[in-house]
Scaffold this motif. Structure first.
Motif, mmCIF file in Angstrom:
data_model
loop_
_atom_site.group_PDB
_atom_site.id
_atom_site.type_symbol
_atom_site.label_atom_id
_atom_site.label_comp_id
_atom_site.label_asym_id
_atom_site.label_seq_id
_atom_site.Cartn_x
_atom_site.Cartn_y
_atom_site.Cartn_z
ATOM 1 N N HIS A 120 0.823 -1.223 0.000
ATOM 2 C CA HIS A 120 0.000 0.000 0.000
ATOM 3 C C HIS A 120 0.855 1.270 0.000
ATOM 4 C CE1 HIS A 120 -3.321 -2.704 0.689
ATOM 5 N NE2 HIS A 120 -2.645 -3.233 1.682
ATOM 6 N N LEU A 121 1.829 1.318 -0.876
ATOM 7 C CA LEU A 121 2.713 2.489 -0.935
ATOM 8 C C LEU A 121 1.967 3.705 -1.467
ATOM 9 C CD1 LEU A 121 6.148 1.306 -2.371
ATOM 10 C CD2 LEU A 121 5.621 2.062 -0.035
ATOM 11 N N VAL A 122 2.080 4.806 -0.735
ATOM 12 C CA VAL A 122 1.464 6.069 -1.157
ATOM 13 C C VAL A 122 2.503 7.171 -1.040
ATOM 14 C CG1 VAL A 122 -0.317 7.798 -0.666
ATOM 15 C CG2 VAL A 122 -0.845 5.362 -0.394
ATOM 16 N N ARG A 123 2.617 8.006 -2.074
ATOM 17 C CA ARG A 123 3.470 9.194 -2.001
ATOM 18 C C ARG A 123 2.745 10.338 -2.675
ATOM 19 N NH1 ARG A 123 5.947 12.844 -0.136
ATOM 20 N NH2 ARG A 123 8.051 13.485 -0.748
ATOM 21 N N ARG A 124 2.494 11.368 -1.900
ATOM 22 C CA ARG A 124 1.815 12.538 -2.457
ATOM 23 C C ARG A 124 2.761 13.726 -2.368
ATOM 24 N NH1 ARG A 124 -3.568 14.168 -3.000
ATOM 25 N NH2 ARG A 124 -4.402 12.310 -2.021
ATOM 26 N N PHE A 125 2.993 14.389 -3.490
ATOM 27 C CA PHE A 125 3.845 15.581 -3.458
ATOM 28 C C PHE A 125 2.973 16.792 -3.176
ATOM 29 C CE2 PHE A 125 6.389 12.654 -6.062
ATOM 30 C CZ PHE A 125 7.534 12.646 -5.285
ATOM 31 N N ARG A 126 3.575 17.784 -2.551
ATOM 32 C CA ARG A 126 2.834 18.985 -2.186
ATOM 33 C C ARG A 126 2.176 19.615 -3.411
ATOM 34 N NH1 ARG A 126 4.716 23.723 0.443
ATOM 35 N NH2 ARG A 126 6.645 23.516 -0.728
ATOM 36 N N ASP A 127 0.961 20.111 -3.254
ATOM 37 C CA ASP A 127 0.228 20.811 -4.308
ATOM 38 C C ASP A 127 -0.325 19.902 -5.410
ATOM 39 O OD1 ASP A 127 0.923 23.098 -2.935
ATOM 40 O OD2 ASP A 127 2.671 23.493 -4.222
ATOM 41 N N ALA A 128 0.052 18.631 -5.399
ATOM 42 C CA ALA A 128 -0.480 17.748 -6.442
ATOM 43 C C ALA A 128 -1.918 17.384 -6.102
ATOM 44 C CB ALA A 128 0.374 16.491 -6.538
ATOM 45 N N ASP A 129 -2.792 17.290 -7.118
ATOM 46 C CA ASP A 129 -4.193 16.984 -6.829
ATOM 47 C C ASP A 129 -4.436 15.486 -6.629
ATOM 48 O OD1 ASP A 129 -3.441 16.934 -9.420
ATOM 49 O OD2 ASP A 129 -5.333 17.676 -10.262
ATOM 50 N N ARG A 130 -3.481 14.652 -7.058
ATOM 51 C CA ARG A 130 -3.606 13.226 -6.724
ATOM 52 C C ARG A 130 -2.221 12.674 -6.401
ATOM 53 N NH1 ARG A 130 -1.534 11.094 -11.104
ATOM 54 N NH2 ARG A 130 -1.767 12.261 -13.036
ATOM 55 N N ALA A 189 1.273 10.809 -6.418
ATOM 56 C CA ALA A 189 2.159 10.351 -7.494
ATOM 57 C C ALA A 189 2.213 8.829 -7.490
ATOM 58 C CB ALA A 189 3.556 10.929 -7.306
ATOM 59 N N VAL A 190 2.117 8.242 -6.296
ATOM 60 C CA VAL A 190 2.035 6.788 -6.157
ATOM 61 C C VAL A 190 0.862 6.509 -5.231
ATOM 62 C CG1 VAL A 190 3.200 4.715 -5.291
ATOM 63 C CG2 VAL A 190 4.494 6.444 -6.557
#
Ligand code: ATP
Length: 355
Positions: free
Chosen positions: A17-27, A29-30
């Motif tokens: 369940h890897l999740v990576r969200r970059f700042r300001d991104a609306d969804r 990245a992973v």
């Protein structure tokens, strides 16, 4: 849907369940990536630019920290273990050989696990594996790009990592060299039993190199399976189209056959009711016909061993790949005849056919 067909034993690597969200991104990245990798296996992560392949690889390598989820090496959780303690080797696009060291010195440098005295001889053995032993005293600048790439790879293997990560490793090589290098590298990995994750946006590269392919889109892993399975039994329309040309058809299924605009078509699996089908161009045959209902060839591409035809019939477009004897000319009228089975796309695919 994740379709895994790997053998049942303890995986060498698991991502949970890897999740990576970059700042300001609306969804993200992973987005909830889970897969398992077995010892000696080559897995390709395949998808278009920006789908999250590199970010996934960087989390496995430890260059990037997931917002949630975990990475396991064997049964050990390494999510927060520093990169240099993971025993994971990474080969980058730009080779990064030390320019002031000979090839043998470059390779020997990686062998910190061996006594200093043994390293040079072992480095030459590693170079011999890629037929470069006699070049051991040369410097990187005296080599071609392909040779440098091979040395960079051997240097990574010489450190005896548990797992090797490759990010678009062939993108700096020209087409002919790229094909040869892929083949050599696959042979080298199999000979040394190396476990590999390869990131690529090139479906041909994924198909020829990998034991299994994981197809990614918008941060999500859509399907994992052997090349033949993702090609012949794609999980949705995106996977079907990303792995090569295809004809997406709507049909009404009744068991192992469906009624479509091309007439009845055999299916790869039982289905009932409305279905979306993927019919590969090599599974269409073209028969000359003056029938007013026939299709017309609007374009063709000579590809050596075959022709790739683009056809129109009413508002619909089709593609077909046909061996190169007796070619048909643009403007010819033909009847489209199915010569193989269509794959039924799982229900989720139906809403995605318009992407
Ligand atoms: P490519 O083949 O182009 O490298 P990729 O599939 O490897 O694509 P990633 O590089 O993982 O994709 O990028 C996934 C998404 O995350 C992209 O939208 C990218 O712009 C974004 N992204 C990646 N790294 C960062 C970062 N450090 N900061 C902000 N956004 C990032």
């Amino acid at each position: 849907p994740i379709h895994s067909t790997a053998p049942a034993s303890t995986p060498l690597l698991s991502t949970r369940h890897l999740v990576r969200r970059f700042r300001d991104a609306d969804r993200p990245a992973v987005d909830n990536v889970c897969f398992e990798l077995y010892r000696g296996e080559i897995l390709a992560l395949l998808g278009p630019s920006g789908c999250g392949k590199t970010t996934t690889l960087r989390m496995i390598a430890g260059f990037e920290t997931p917002d949630s989820g975990s990475v396991l090496l064997g049964e050990r959780d390494i999510t927060n273990v520093p990169t240099q303690k993971r025993r994971i080797g990474m080969v980058f696009q730009d080779y990064a050989l030390f320019p002031h060291m000979t090839l043998a010195e470059n390779v020997a440098f990686a062998m910190t696990h061996l006594p200093r005295k043994q390293r040079h001889a072992r480095a030459l053995e590693w170079l011999a594996l890629v037929n470069m032993a006699e070049l051991g005293e040369r410097f990187p600048e005296e080599l071609s790009g392909g040779q440098q790439q091979r040395v960079a790879l051997v240097r990574t293997l010489a450190a005896e990592p548990e797992l090797v990560l490759l990010d678009e490793p062939f993108s700096n090589l020209d087409a002919g060299l790229r094909e040869r290098t892929r083949k050599e590298m696959r042979e080298l990995f199999k000979k040394t039993g190396t476990t590999v994750i390869l990131v690529t946006h090139d479906q041909a590269e994924a198909m020829t190199m990998a034991d299994r392919i994981g197809v990614m889109r918008q941060g999500r892993l859509l399907q994992v399976g052997p090349p033949q399975a993702v090609y012949r039994e794609p999980a949705d329309a995106f996977v079907a189209e990303f792995l090569g040309h295809t004809n997406l058809l709507e049909g009404e299924a009744a068991g192992l056959s469906a009624a479509t605009a091309l007439g009845p078509i055999s299916l790869n699996t039982q289905a009932h009711g409305p279905v979306t089908l993927s019919l590969r161009p090599e599974d269409l045959a073209l028969v000359r016909s003056e029938d007013p209902d026939s299709a017309i060839i609007v374009d063709r591409e000579f590809r050596g061993h075959d022709y790739f035809y683009l056809l129109a019939r009413g508002d619909s477009r089709y593609c077909a790949i046909v061996p190169n004897h007796d070619p048909l000319e643009v403007g010819a009228r033909v009847r489209l005849q199915t010569a193989g089975e269509a794959s039924v796309l799982p229900d989720e695919g139906r809403s995605q056919t318009q992407h």
